[in-house]
Motif scaffolding. Structure first.
Motif, PDB file in Angstrom:
ATOM      1  N   ARG A 182     113.316  26.214 142.208  1.00 16.20           N
ATOM      2  CA  ARG A 182     113.016  26.550 143.598  1.00 16.20           C
ATOM      3  C   ARG A 182     112.211  25.427 144.263  1.00 16.20           C
ATOM      4  N   SER A 183     112.089  25.498 145.546  1.00 12.75           N
ATOM      5  CA  SER A 183     111.389  24.453 146.297  1.00 12.75           C
ATOM      6  C   SER A 183     109.932  24.334 145.863  1.00 12.75           C
ATOM      7  N   PHE A 184     109.397  23.124 145.963  1.00 14.45           N
ATOM      8  CA  PHE A 184     108.026  22.836 145.537  1.00 14.45           C
ATOM      9  C   PHE A 184     107.006  23.835 146.096  1.00 14.45           C
ATOM     10  N   PRO A 185     106.953  24.036 147.433  1.00 16.48           N
ATOM     11  CA  PRO A 185     105.921  24.931 147.980  1.00 16.48           C
ATOM     12  C   PRO A 185     106.022  26.354 147.442  1.00 16.48           C
ATOM     13  N   VAL A 186     107.239  26.831 147.191  1.00 16.76           N
ATOM     14  CA  VAL A 186     107.433  28.189 146.696  1.00 16.76           C
ATOM     15  C   VAL A 186     106.831  28.332 145.305  1.00 16.76           C
ATOM     16  N   MET A 187     107.139  27.396 144.422  1.00 20.08           N
ATOM     17  CA  MET A 187     106.614  27.450 143.055  1.00 20.08           C
ATOM     18  C   MET A 187     105.099  27.302 143.040  1.00 20.08           C
ATOM     19  N   LEU A 188     104.598  26.368 143.828  1.00 19.73           N
ATOM     20  CA  LEU A 188     103.157  26.116 143.839  1.00 19.73           C
ATOM     21  C   LEU A 188     102.379  27.303 144.393  1.00 19.73           C
ATOM     22  N   ASN A 189     102.895  27.917 145.439  1.00 16.04           N
ATOM     23  CA  ASN A 189     102.223  29.081 146.005  1.00 16.04           C
ATOM     24  C   ASN A 189     102.210  30.249 145.021  1.00 16.04           C
ATOM     25  N   GLU A 190     103.317  30.443 144.318  1.00 15.23           N
ATOM     26  CA  GLU A 190     103.358  31.511 143.329  1.00 15.23           C
ATOM     27  C   GLU A 190     102.366  31.260 142.199  1.00 15.23           C
ATOM     28  N   TYR A 191     102.287  29.997 141.762  1.00 11.17           N
ATOM     29  CA  TYR A 191     101.349  29.683 140.690  1.00 11.17           C
ATOM     30  C   TYR A 191      99.897  29.899 141.131  1.00 11.17           C
ATOM     31  N   LYS A 192      99.580  29.505 142.348  1.00  5.87           N
ATOM     32  CA  LYS A 192      98.214  29.674 142.851  1.00  5.87           C
ATOM     33  C   LYS A 192      97.819  31.155 142.924  1.00  5.87           C
ATOM     34  N   THR A 194      99.279  33.626 140.946  1.00  6.55           N
ATOM     35  CA  THR A 194      99.398  34.322 139.662  1.00  6.55           C
ATOM     36  C   THR A 194      98.814  33.561 138.475  1.00  6.55           C
ATOM     37  N   ARG A 195      98.671  32.235 138.623  1.00  7.41           N
ATOM     38  CA  ARG A 195      98.277  31.356 137.511  1.00  7.41           C
ATOM     39  C   ARG A 195      99.250  31.460 136.336  1.00  7.41           C
ATOM     40  N   ASP A 196     100.478  31.805 136.631  1.00  6.40           N
ATOM     41  CA  ASP A 196     101.528  31.902 135.625  1.00  6.40           C
ATOM     42  C   ASP A 196     102.271  30.569 135.556  1.00  6.40           C
ATOM     43  N   GLN A 197     102.113  29.846 134.442  1.00 10.99           N
ATOM     44  CA  GLN A 197     102.716  28.524 134.307  1.00 10.99           C
ATOM     45  C   GLN A 197     104.242  28.553 134.383  1.00 10.99           C
ATOM     46  N   THR A 198     104.845  29.687 134.032  1.00 11.91           N
ATOM     47  CA  THR A 198     106.310  29.753 134.046  1.00 11.91           C
ATOM     48  C   THR A 198     106.877  29.690 135.464  1.00 11.91           C
ATOM     49  N   ALA A 199     106.004  29.788 136.471  1.00 10.97           N
ATOM     50  CA  ALA A 199     106.465  29.650 137.858  1.00 10.97           C
ATOM     51  C   ALA A 199     106.751  28.203 138.217  1.00 10.97           C
ATOM     52  N   LEU A 200     106.214  27.264 137.435  1.00  3.30           N
ATOM     53  CA  LEU A 200     106.305  25.837 137.762  1.00  3.30           C
ATOM     54  C   LEU A 200     107.471  25.151 137.049  1.00  3.30           C
ATOM     55  N   TRP A 201     108.436  24.711 137.808  1.00  5.39           N
ATOM     56  CA  TRP A 201     109.561  23.898 137.330  1.00  5.39           C
ATOM     57  C   TRP A 201     110.121  24.390 135.984  1.00  5.39           C
ATOM     58  N   PRO A 202     110.473  25.673 135.880  1.00  5.65           N
ATOM     59  CA  PRO A 202     110.937  26.203 134.596  1.00  5.65           C
ATOM     60  C   PRO A 202     112.214  25.563 134.066  1.00  5.65           C
ATOM     61  N   SER A 203     113.160  25.251 134.961  1.00  4.08           N
ATOM     62  CA  SER A 203     114.408  24.641 134.489  1.00  4.08           C
ATOM     63  C   SER A 203     114.188  23.203 134.034  1.00  4.08           C
ATOM     64  N   HIS A 204     113.313  22.496 134.741  1.00  2.00           N
ATOM     65  CA  HIS A 204     112.974  21.142 134.295  1.00  2.00           C
ATOM     66  C   HIS A 204     112.311  21.183 132.920  1.00  2.00           C
ATOM     67  N   PHE A 205     111.311  22.035 132.780  1.00  2.00           N
ATOM     68  CA  PHE A 205     110.556  22.060 131.531  1.00  2.00           C
ATOM     69  C   PHE A 205     111.371  22.624 130.372  1.00  2.00           C
ATOM     70  N   LEU A 206     112.448  23.358 130.669  1.00  5.16           N
ATOM     71  CA  LEU A 206     113.367  23.778 129.611  1.00  5.16           C
ATOM     72  C   LEU A 206     113.925  22.557 128.880  1.00  5.16           C
ATOM     73  N   GLY A 207     114.071  21.453 129.631  1.00 10.91           N
ATOM     74  CA  GLY A 207     114.593  20.223 129.051  1.00 10.91           C
ATOM     75  C   GLY A 207     113.714  19.622 127.979  1.00 10.91           C
ATOM     76  N   ARG A 208     112.503  20.149 127.810  1.00 12.55           N
ATOM     77  CA  ARG A 208     111.647  19.717 126.712  1.00 12.55           C
ATOM     78  C   ARG A 208     112.065  20.370 125.396  1.00 12.55           C
ATOM     79  N   ARG A 209     112.802  21.480 125.522  1.00  6.55           N
ATOM     80  CA  ARG A 209     113.200  22.231 124.329  1.00  6.55           C
ATOM     81  C   ARG A 209     114.701  22.217 124.075  1.00  6.55           C
ATOM     82  N   LYS A 210     115.485  22.045 125.148  1.00  7.16           N
ATOM     83  CA  LYS A 210     116.943  22.063 125.039  1.00  7.16           C
ATOM     84  C   LYS A 210     117.497  20.803 125.698  1.00  7.16           C
ATOM     85  N   GLU A 211     118.498  20.220 125.076  1.00  5.06           N
ATOM     86  CA  GLU A 211     119.057  18.975 125.613  1.00  5.06           C
ATOM     87  C   GLU A 211     120.138  19.279 126.656  1.00  5.06           C
TER      88      GLU A 211
END
Length: 254
Positions: A182-192, A194-211
């Protein structure tokens, strides 16, 4: 008869690109002056006293239509090996092949496309998704390219949805919005909130575990069928880069 459809947005400064692009040009007359000094010949040696132009660009690898390499996702562990593949480490056959399309153009903006949403689209029988396909996600956000809302209002794939697609054998996912998440402001606002890290760039960070890799800022997906087309998505050979611009083209017909 073969039909080619351009799926790349233009690289130029506009309200949709937060990173500025710098462009300069050495004109043919000035070029003649410079090369004549270096070559030891007179300017008038060139027809009309003009040589050739030379353009220079300064921009990020994530400007315009581009593919993100695994190294962009940050340090990651896949099996027993650190996944630090750059653009030039990726196999070319990932970027040419059968394309499939899932249409989420009526999906609400700023929201996550879930696993259930993906399964429902696949189950309607419009596509037969198989291992090795290149999957395109149509959101319709390309119609807003050039508007600041293109950067702020986009929907995206949830981390679970992206993981589901990768589990089906999909290595390349493309989308016609600013990013796969999702768009940057949407993810950042949700994180602020909820403080839930999974709101931040989840598909990007999936690339740390799956190729897998993804392509962002495609356009003209409305011109494609759900399947029955090929895609040419080759990245520029930027040695060791974390991403690369591409000229994305759909190929229809024989």
């Amino acid at each position: 008869m073969v039909k080619l459809i351009d799926l790349s947005v233009p690289i130029a400064n506009n309200a949709s690109e937060p990173s500025k692009i710098y462009h300069s040009r050495l004109g043919s007359r000035e070029g003649a002056k410079k090369i004549s000094i270096r070559a030891g010949i007179a300017v008038k040696s060139f027809p009309d006293s003009c040589f050739l132009t030379l353009d220079k660009y300064s921009l990020t690898t994530h400007t315009g239509t581009h593919v993100d390499a695994p190294i962009h996702f940050g340090a990651s562990m896949i099996g027993n090996n650190l996944n630090q593949k750059s653009i030039t480490d990726l196999p070319l056959n990932w970027f040419y092949g059968q394309g499939k399309l899932l249409d989420f153009s009526t999906f609400p903006r700023k929201t996550n496309i879930t696993v259930e949403d993906i399964k429902n689209k696949i189950s309607d029988g419009k596509i037969n998704l198989i291992k090795g396909d290149i999957l395109l996600i149509r959101t319709g956000m390309d119609k807003m390219f050039g508007d600041k809302r293109y950067f702020t209002d986009g929907p995206g794939l949830s981390g679970e949805a992206t993981n589901y697609l990768v589990s089906l054998g999909i290595k390349v996912i493309g989308i016609d919005s600013y990013g796969l998440d999702r768009s940057f402001p949407v993810m950042l606002n949700e994180y602020k909130e909820t403080r839930d890290q999974t709101a931040l760039w989840p598909s990007h960070f999936l690339g740390r575990r799956k190729e897998y890799v993804h392509i962002e800022r495609l356009c003209n997906l409305s011109m494609l069928p759900y399947e029955g087309f090929k895609l040419s998505l080759f990245p520029i050979k930027l040695q060791g880069a974390d991403a690369s611009w591409i000229r994305a083209v759909a190929i229809l017909g024989d």
